[in-house]
Design an enzyme around this catalytic site. Structure first.
Site, short mmCIF file in Angstrom:
data_model
loop_
_atom_site.label_atom_id
_atom_site.label_comp_id
_atom_site.label_asym_id
_atom_site.label_seq_id
_atom_site.Cartn_x
_atom_site.Cartn_y
_atom_site.Cartn_z
CD GLU A 127 -1.19 0.08 3.59
OE1 GLU A 127 -1.99 1.25 3.87
OE2 GLU A 127 -1.59 -0.86 4.42
CB CYS A 147 -2.45 -4.13 6.65
SG CYS A 147 -1.81 -2.29 7.33
CG HIS A 202 -2.62 -5.93 10.54
ND1 HIS A 202 -1.33 -5.71 10.20
CD2 HIS A 202 -3.21 -4.90 10.88
CE1 HIS A 202 -1.21 -4.44 10.16
NE2 HIS A 202 -2.28 -3.75 10.39
P1 HMG Z 1 -2.97 7.69 21.18
O1 HMG Z 1 -3.85 8.39 21.35
O2 HMG Z 1 -1.45 7.98 21.19
O3 HMG Z 1 -2.61 6.75 22.41
O4 HMG Z 1 -3.19 6.68 19.87
P2 HMG Z 1 -3.73 6.41 23.72
O5 HMG Z 1 -3.87 7.47 24.39
O6 HMG Z 1 -5.04 5.59 22.96
O7 HMG Z 1 -2.80 5.39 24.47
C1 HMG Z 1 -2.34 4.24 24.07
C2 HMG Z 1 -2.51 3.25 25.09
O8 HMG Z 1 -1.24 3.58 25.88
C3 HMG Z 1 -3.46 3.14 25.92
O9 HMG Z 1 -3.90 1.65 26.32
C4 HMG Z 1 -3.26 3.87 27.14
O10 HMG Z 1 -3.91 3.58 28.23
C5 HMG Z 1 -1.93 3.39 27.27
P3 HMG Z 1 -5.33 0.90 25.95
O11 HMG Z 1 -6.30 2.01 26.49
O12 HMG Z 1 -5.50 1.21 24.48
O13 HMG Z 1 -5.04 -0.35 26.40
N1 HMG Z 1 -0.84 4.42 28.15
C6 HMG Z 1 0.19 3.99 28.91
N2 HMG Z 1 0.58 2.77 29.20
C7 HMG Z 1 1.38 2.68 30.10
N3 HMG Z 1 2.12 3.65 30.80
C8 HMG Z 1 1.90 4.73 30.46
C9 HMG Z 1 0.66 4.96 29.37
N4 HMG Z 1 -0.01 6.08 28.58
C10 HMG Z 1 -0.77 5.49 27.99
N5 HMG Z 1 2.54 5.98 30.74
C11 HMG Z 1 -3.12 5.09 18.36
C12 HMG Z 1 -2.73 5.42 19.80
C13 HMG Z 1 -2.70 3.43 18.35
C14 HMG Z 1 -4.55 4.96 18.10
C15 HMG Z 1 -2.18 5.93 17.65
O14 HMG Z 1 -0.72 5.52 17.67
C16 HMG Z 1 -2.67 5.77 15.85
O15 HMG Z 1 -3.62 6.43 15.60
N6 HMG Z 1 -1.79 4.85 15.36
C17 HMG Z 1 -2.25 4.62 13.88
C18 HMG Z 1 -3.51 3.95 13.59
C19 HMG Z 1 -3.59 2.48 14.01
O16 HMG Z 1 -2.31 1.91 14.11
N7 HMG Z 1 -4.63 1.55 14.08
C20 HMG Z 1 -4.85 0.29 14.46
C21 HMG Z 1 -5.98 -0.52 13.96
S1 HMG Z 1 -6.27 0.01 11.98
C22 HMG Z 1 -4.96 -1.31 11.40
O17 HMG Z 1 -4.65 -1.94 11.92
C23 HMG Z 1 -4.62 -0.90 9.97
C24 HMG Z 1 -3.50 -0.27 9.70
O18 HMG Z 1 -2.42 -0.97 9.90
C25 HMG Z 1 -3.50 0.43 8.09
C26 HMG Z 1 -3.73 -0.57 7.14
O19 HMG Z 1 -4.69 -1.65 7.14
O20 HMG Z 1 -3.23 -0.20 6.05
C27 HMG Z 1 -3.19 1.00 10.43
#
Ligand code: HMG
Length: 389
Positions: free
Chosen positions: A81, A113, A235
């Site tokens: 992609e 993906c 994934h």
């Molecule tokens: P964010 O807003 O930076 O993070 O987004 P958050 O506030 O949701 O925190 C992440 C986790 O860290 C949470 O845990 C927090 O509690 C924890 P959860 O509630 O999820 O269990 N946390 C801590 N833990 C320990 N110590 C601390 C601490 N602070 C917070 N101090 C997000 C995170 C992954 C959403 C962001 O990085 C993002 O947008 N990433 C890109 C999108 C993505 O990967 N999506 C996944 C599903 S879609 C997919 O898989 C397809 C894809 O590969 C593309 C394709 O298909 O081509 C993306």
């Protein structure tokens, strides 16, 4: 009719450079626990200026050609992609770099993906039609989000190459598959953009919906029951996503989400993804490589695969590990691929992230940075120039 087709060999490659999450956290003031524990990432692969999906794909596939030759390969399917051309398949460049015979069909496939899983299933169809032939599947991607965005911590890059054929030495892929498609805008990248757009929370929910959808269809198609599986390769856009997905599946099926059971099902699939980051199409198969490299003997055991591609398309399917598979593994080379990367500072990573080729059709050589077997030497007259060492 059930016929013994699957993954005969698997090899992967990743980039010249790596950015530890400690560097990113020091730059943006994030508590490191969020990266290490919250999303389950230690570092992410960063391509050199002269690396791209072609050089990575060729580097992943070369050891397969060296081991098996190319006599039986009549099709190369390149899943990505992070395409480098709207018309020409990246696979054609790889075909040339690897010196494959002209009597080969080469094509590029895309659905976020999920693309590599489509490629694997199409490959199985081709082998079923002519069992004498093998198909080279290459999944290669560079994951790129905006600097200073929440997605930045979930970048990465890698390529996996798989040889698909009759009487596979590693994993036999079974019927049926559970399928799921939903028109959602959780993550996308319009043609004019270099970095993906994403709604992080939405994308996680869309992924979990797809887990339910594929599993529902898988069981309706007569698939195995949950407790027949020794492990699950999900994934992994970030490794904690695999844990979230598996807990969701257990809940959906009415099972307890015992922490140790979840760790047993997922733990050995995350070793490469946790240090490479999101490699989009390659991610689920890096999970398989990690599992096969680390687990005790899995002969005859069933592995569940959940492939998700935003937008969205997903598939759940099963593979059975073949006796003698351990002699075929590339464990040392796999570890070397991640260990050989040179750490970069946040400033160096940022400079690489911001690089792009001028679009004026002039001669634009790239700095010689990679020590890998193939490099993107530059752009000239709008044509990409590749070199082998
Ligand atoms: P964010 O807003 O930076 O993070 O987004 P958050 O506030 O949701 O925190 C992440 C986790 O860290 C949470 O845990 C927090 O509690 C924890 P959860 O509630 O999820 O269990 N946390 C801590 N833990 C320990 N110590 C601390 C601490 N602070 C917070 N101090 C997000 C995170 C992954 C959403 C962001 O990085 C993002 O947008 N990433 C890109 C999108 C993505 O990967 N999506 C996944 C599903 S879609 C997919 O898989 C397809 C894809 O590969 C593309 C394709 O298909 O081509 C993306």
């Amino acid at each position: 009719m059930s016929i013994n087709i699957g993954i005969h060999d698997l090899s992967f490659a990743t980039t010249e450079f790596v950015l530890p999450h400690t560097e990113l956290a020091a730059y943006n003031g994030t508590e490191i626990g969020k990266y290490h524990l919250g999303i389950g990432q230690e570092s992410m692969s960063v391509p050199a200026a002269d690396e791209d999906i072609v050089t990575l794909g060729a580097a992943a596939a070369a050891p397969i050609i060296a081991r098996h030759g190319s006599d039986r390969i009549r099709t190369v399917v390149f899943a990505t992609e992070s395409s480098i051309d709207q018309a020409k398949s990246a696979g054609v460049y790889v075909h040339s770099l690897l010196g494959l015979p002209s009597a080969t069909r080469v094509v590029e496939l895309k659905q976020a993906c999920y693309g590599a899983t489509a490629a694997l299933q199409f490959a199985i169809g081709l082998v079923r039609r002519d069992p004498a032939q093998q198909v080279l599947v290459i999944a290669s991607d560079v994951s790129k989000y905006e600097l200073d965005s929440p997605g930045e911590a979930t970048q990465g890059a890698a390529a996996v190459a798989m040889l698909v054929g009759l009487d596979p030495a590693l994993v036999r892929i079974e019927d049926p598959s559970g399928l799921f498609t939903a028109d959602v805008m959780d993550f996308w990248r319009p043609n004019y953009r270099d970095a993906a757009l994403v709604d992080g929370q939405d994308s996680i929910n869309a992924y979990l919906q797809a887990v339910e959808g594929t599993w529902k269809d898988y069981t309706e198609q007569g698939g195995r029951s949950l407790d027949e599986f020794a492990a699950f390769c999900y994934h992994q856009p970030f490794t904690k996503m695999a844990y979230k997905a598996h807990r969701h599946l257990l809940n959906y099926c009415g099972y307890d989400t015992d922490k140790d059971d979840v760790a047993r099902a997922i733990g050995q699939t995350t070793a490469y993804n946790t240090v490479i980051g999101n490699s989009y199409t390659a991610s689920v198969y890096l999970g398989l490589a990690a599992l096969l490299d680390q687990a005790d003997d899995l002969t005859g055991r069933h592995i569940g695969f959940l492939s998700y591609g935003s937008g969205s398309v997903a598939e759940f399917f099963s593979g059975t590990v073949v006796g003698g598979y351990r002699e075929q593994l590339r464990t040392e080379a796999n570890r070397a691929a991640t260990d050989r990367r040179k750490p970069v500072s946040y400033a160096e990573y940022r400079a690489l992230h911001e690089r792009s080729f001028p679009t004026d059709g002039g001669d634009h050589p790239t700095p010689a940075q990679t020590t890998g077997p193939y490099r993107l030497a530059g752009l000239s007259g709008h044509k990409r120039i590749y070199q082998s060492r």
